[in-house]
Write an enzyme that holds these catalytic residues in place. Structure first.
Site, short mmCIF file in Angstrom:
data_model
loop_
_atom_site.label_atom_id
_atom_site.label_comp_id
_atom_site.label_asym_id
_atom_site.label_seq_id
_atom_site.Cartn_x
_atom_site.Cartn_y
_atom_site.Cartn_z
N PRO A 96 0.84 -1.19 0.00
CA PRO A 96 0.00 0.00 0.00
C PRO A 96 0.88 1.24 0.00
CG PRO A 96 -0.10 -1.12 2.12
CD PRO A 96 0.72 -1.98 1.21
N HIS A 97 0.50 2.22 -0.81
CA HIS A 97 1.32 3.42 -0.94
C HIS A 97 0.43 4.61 -1.26
CE1 HIS A 97 0.99 1.54 -4.90
NE2 HIS A 97 1.02 2.77 -5.40
N ALA A 98 0.94 5.78 -0.92
CA ALA A 98 0.20 7.01 -1.19
C ALA A 98 1.15 8.19 -1.12
CB ALA A 98 -0.91 7.20 -0.16
#
Length: 162
Positions: free
Chosen positions: A65-67
């Site tokens: 998960p990345h942002a």
């Protein structure tokens, strides 16, 4: 940019118990907030928004998960191994137990974006993933991640499972 530039030994979490993807994202956001000074709510929202575009579950029990976050000065990473795999809507529909969180500054240069690819390639090493799943010492997990990143075979092998 290398994994060692964003992941510190204190950001290796082994044995996290959660009941689902939403709870997992919230727990990782809480840890990241304590380490970066960003708001846990902002991080959770950014991660959830990214997941709405498509799951970051790569398959074989692995998710990244990345942002991007406004106000974040430098990339941040965390490695989490779950006690029990949880549903993550991964590409292969398998639950995940190895999760690498990556937060990037909103105005992320290309080198930051290439980091995501580097992490994914490193985690394609089947022997590494098996060792990461078995090891109970966070310091050893950290060292193995960094050593695998420097190993050319980690970048060249396909995702053949573990």
């Amino acid at each position: 940019m290398n994994i060692s530039d964003v992941l510190q030994p204190d950001d290796v979490i082994l044995g996290l118990q959660v009941e689902g993807k939403t709870r997992l994202l919230k727990e990782m956001a809480r840890h990241a907030a304590a380490r970066t000074g960003a708001s846990a709510a902002e991080i959770t929202t950014a991660l959830a928004s990214r997941e709405k575009l498509g799951s970051t579950g790569l398959g074989q029990g692995i998710a990244i998960p990345h942002a991007k976050l406004s106000g974040l000065q430098r990339p941040f990473g965390a490695f989490v191994r779950l006690v029990t795999p949880c549903p993550f809507e991964a590409i292969d529909d398998q639950d995940v137990d190895i999760v690498v969180l990556l937060l990037l500054p909103e105005a992320a240069p290309r080198e930051y974006l290439n980091l995501l690819s580097r992490i994914a390639r490193t985690l394609r090493e089947p022997g590494l993933v098996a060792r990461l799943r078995q090891e109970n010492d966070a310091a050893i997990v950290y060292r193995r991640l960094l050593a695998a990143e420097r190993t050319p075979s980690a970048a060249c092998r396909g995702f053949s499972g573990s």
